[in-house]
Enzyme design. Structure first.
Site, PDB file in Angstrom:
ATOM      1  N   ASP A 175       0.903  -1.143   0.000  1.00  0.00           N
ATOM      2  CA  ASP A 175       0.000   0.000   0.000  1.00  0.00           C
ATOM      3  C   ASP A 175       0.939   1.188   0.000  1.00  0.00           C
ATOM      4  O   ASP A 175       1.534   1.512   1.030  1.00  0.00           O
ATOM      5  CB  ASP A 175      -0.884  -0.001   1.250  1.00  0.00           C
ATOM      6  CG  ASP A 175      -1.930   1.086   1.159  1.00  0.00           C
ATOM      7  OD1 ASP A 175      -1.554   2.231   0.851  1.00  0.00           O
ATOM      8  OD2 ASP A 175      -3.112   0.799   1.374  1.00  0.00           O
ATOM      9  N   HIS A 176       1.094   1.832  -1.159  1.00  0.00           N
ATOM     10  CA  HIS A 176       2.213   2.779  -1.235  1.00  0.00           C
ATOM     11  C   HIS A 176       2.029   3.980  -0.310  1.00  0.00           C
ATOM     12  O   HIS A 176       2.986   4.682  -0.007  1.00  0.00           O
ATOM     13  CB  HIS A 176       2.507   3.195  -2.688  1.00  0.00           C
ATOM     14  CG  HIS A 176       1.596   4.264  -3.224  1.00  0.00           C
ATOM     15  ND1 HIS A 176       0.355   3.990  -3.720  1.00  0.00           N
ATOM     16  CD2 HIS A 176       1.762   5.602  -3.347  1.00  0.00           C
ATOM     17  CE1 HIS A 176      -0.207   5.114  -4.129  1.00  0.00           C
ATOM     18  NE2 HIS A 176       0.624   6.106  -3.917  1.00  0.00           N
ATOM     19  N   HIS A 238      -5.635   2.922   0.787  1.00  0.00           N
ATOM     20  CA  HIS A 238      -4.750   3.998   1.255  1.00  0.00           C
ATOM     21  C   HIS A 238      -5.346   4.792   2.425  1.00  0.00           C
ATOM     22  O   HIS A 238      -4.693   5.029   3.432  1.00  0.00           O
ATOM     23  CB  HIS A 238      -4.472   4.989   0.122  1.00  0.00           C
ATOM     24  CG  HIS A 238      -3.939   4.369  -1.128  1.00  0.00           C
ATOM     25  ND1 HIS A 238      -3.085   3.300  -1.125  1.00  0.00           N
ATOM     26  CD2 HIS A 238      -4.122   4.671  -2.438  1.00  0.00           C
ATOM     27  CE1 HIS A 238      -2.771   2.973  -2.372  1.00  0.00           C
ATOM     28  NE2 HIS A 238      -3.397   3.785  -3.187  1.00  0.00           N
TER      29      HIS A 238
HETATM   30  C1  BG6 Z   1      -3.058   4.849  -6.713  1.00  0.00           C
HETATM   31  C2  BG6 Z   1      -4.382   4.966  -7.420  1.00  0.00           C
HETATM   32  O1  BG6 Z   1      -3.048   3.744  -5.864  1.00  0.00           O
HETATM   33  O2  BG6 Z   1      -2.852   6.026  -5.942  1.00  0.00           O
HETATM   34  C3  BG6 Z   1      -4.416   6.203  -8.302  1.00  0.00           C
HETATM   35  O3  BG6 Z   1      -4.615   3.815  -8.217  1.00  0.00           O
HETATM   36  C4  BG6 Z   1      -4.085   7.430  -7.487  1.00  0.00           C
HETATM   37  O4  BG6 Z   1      -5.680   6.365  -8.931  1.00  0.00           O
HETATM   38  C5  BG6 Z   1      -2.787   7.210  -6.709  1.00  0.00           C
HETATM   39  O5  BG6 Z   1      -3.918   8.504  -8.387  1.00  0.00           O
HETATM   40  C6  BG6 Z   1      -2.541   8.363  -5.769  1.00  0.00           C
HETATM   41  O6  BG6 Z   1      -1.261   8.226  -5.228  1.00  0.00           O
HETATM   42  P1  BG6 Z   1      -0.382   9.487  -4.839  1.00  0.00           P
HETATM   43  O7  BG6 Z   1       0.863   8.898  -4.267  1.00  0.00           O
HETATM   44  O8  BG6 Z   1      -0.159  10.268  -6.100  1.00  0.00           O
HETATM   45  O9  BG6 Z   1      -1.190  10.249  -3.854  1.00  0.00           O
END
Ligand code: BG6
Length: 497
Positions: A175-176, A238
């Site tokens: 989960d980045h 997230h």
């Molecule tokens: C991803 C989603 O997991 O997270 C995208 O699939 C989204 O739709 C992105 O844009 C948002 O990540 P960050 O790091 O740009 O906030």
């Protein structure tokens, strides 16, 4: 920090977008910082017939010009693989043996699934049938990209399938958001400062607000997104994880299972939103065409890959409760959407008002706010009342702010750098555990069911570039959402974005 042992990282889906845009650049950054194991190689794998050279050239387009680039590219290799039967993985196994021998790398392997999700159960099975998932002497780990299931049942099924071939301790679910420095900093803010934790409960906190806004739309991912939507794409994973960090009890130690146990308890305490309550607690929206700076912006249904009459939500706002000792009765709000005015992710802790008002209106309505900015302009802002100089007792709200950029000598690492490095070191703290993923789905599932089965629940249109459907405001009784600007210290509907 533990030193990562020598190892090979095998990326399935190596010709895909994520590998090029995120994984290879993150690995290069780790290389530049000398954080990679001493002996290390990346073996890209996918069905395309590419040579090592082709793979290195693909990577090249996404890497900055740098004198260390050529040396880094020497670490990249490629093996084409099919995935129909166990035999198809024999060339992969042979290639791994050869690489290990040639480079003198012990057979520690991380398998990274960056493929379409339909292959998530297939690849582990083929690895297992080739004896690659377990070893007495060496570690074998599996990283699984999102999405982890598309609903509760598919997530449970995927967990079971993976557990046929790997132990839970070997599985790293990405989960980045957990890799973001500022999300991790929440633990430090809460648990290393004597001033916050005593206030961090229902007695002093009135509500918690989490916003994750994006100004971009679906950017060529219409096909994927139309089967997903904001609830599955952002909220189930997230943003619930972020809420978990805000709401968790102090872990006994900073260690993977201790922290993940506490996150799980938060998810288990989420009060179910029953299907007949969905309209009261959840607002969904979809962006419509508009004009921004005299430019026409397409509506969601005009995006390539999106169904003409799609009812997929590009925005969702949710009010929910965490039924435990600390948070009983405190509403939590989450709001996320595409094509909103700016790109901002932040948490706002609204403290309760003082019990007795001596000075009348204080500008913020008397609530102190602590804003934890995840991105951009990462930092922390505390809003409180001060006397305006002059006669009488006029109170105005002032800011006390800290910007991460002030730690100038420290670069905020990209999420994938941190996560890859952690997995190389065998630290799963910032990866989601199977039971927590299921608990998060458990909470979200009745909402999705209600949307699927009850056509009377509206999906509101909102013009691209606005803050979402107007009804979102009705979720917060006696209060407003904060409308953040790019700059942490400003807010309001008309600030610079
Ligand atoms: C991803 C989603 O997991 O997270 C995208 O699939 C989204 O739709 C992105 O844009 C948002 O990540 P960050 O790091 O740009 O906030």
């Amino acid at each position: 920090m533990n030193k990562a042992e020598n190892q090979i990282l095998i990326i399935f889906g190596a010709s895909g977008d994520l590998t090029k845009r995120k994984l290879i650049p993150a690995l290069f950054e780790l290389y530049r910082q000398k954080l990679l194991p001493q002996k290390f190689a990346v073996l890209g794998a996918s069905r395309s017939a590419l040579s090592d050279e082709d793979f290195r050239n693909l990577a090249n387009d996404f890497l900055p010009e740098d004198e260390q680039l050529d040396a880094f590219k020497e670490l990249l290799f490629y093996q084409s693989v099919q995935n129909n039967s166990a035999n198809d993985f024999v060339p992969l196994k042979e290639r791994l043996d050869k690489l290990s021998n040639k480079l003198g790398i012990t057979a520690n392997y991380i398998f990274y699934l960056s493929t379409p999700p339909s292959l998530y159960p297939v690849i582990p099975r083929l690895l297992c049938e080739n004896g690659l998932t377990r070893s007495e002497k060496y570690f074998r780990r599996l990283i699984v990209e999102k999405p982890f299931g598309t609903d509760l049942n598919s997530a449970k099924e995927l967990n079971q399938q993976l557990l046929n071939y790997f132990e839970e301790e070997q599985i790293y679910r990405i989960d980045h958001y957990l890799g973001k420095e500022t999300v991790q900093n929440m633990l430090v803010t809460r648990f290393s400062n004597g001033i916050f934790e005593p206030l961090w409960n229902r007695r002093y906190i009135e509500r918690v607000e989490i916003t994750s806004a994006e100004s971009l739309g679906v950017e060529g991912r219409g096909g994927y997104y139309d089967n997903s939507g904001a609830m599955r794409d952002m909220l189930q994973n997230h943003l619930l994880q972020v809420a978990g960090f805000v709401a968790m009890e102090p872990p006994v130690v900073v260690e993977a299972n201790a922290i993940r146990n506490e996150i799980l308890k938060v998810f288990q305490s989420l009060r179910t939103i029953r299907e007949n309550e969905v309209s009261r607690y959840v607002i969904r929206g979809q962006y419509t065409a508009s004009h921004i700076n005299n430019q026409k912006i397409n509506g969601y249904r005009e995006e390539p890959g999106v169904a003409k009459f799609s009812r997929t939500e590009t925005f969702v706002a949710l009010k929910f409760f965490i039924d435990n000792w600390r948070w009983a009765g405190v509403p939590f709000y989450i709001r996320t959407g595409k094509k909103l005015p700016t790109r901002v992710t932040e948490i706002v802790i609204h403290f309760r008002k003082v019990p007795h008002h001596l000075f009348g209106d204080t500008g913020t309505g008397g609530n102190n706010q602590l804003i934890i900015r995840i991105q951009p302009d990462e930092g922390i802002l505390l809003k409180f009342g001060m006397k305006t100089p002059g006669a009488g007792f006029k109170v105005q709200t002032v800011n006390m702010d800290f910007h991460y950029s002030d730690l100038a000598d420290k670069k905020v690492p990209a999420a994938y750098e941190r996560l890859l490095l952690d997995c190389m070191q065998g630290d799963a703290t910032l990866y989601a555990r199977g039971d927590a993923v299921e608990a998060a789905w458990e909470f979200v599932q009745p909402i999705i069911n209600a949307w699927d089965t009850n056509p009377e629940i509206p999906i509101y249109g909102y013009p691209a570039g606005s803050w979402g459907p107007e009804d979102t405001d009705k979720l917060i009784v006696n209060g407003n959402w904060r409308y953040p600007c790019k700059n942490l210290t400003n807010d309001g509907l008309y600030c610079e974005l």
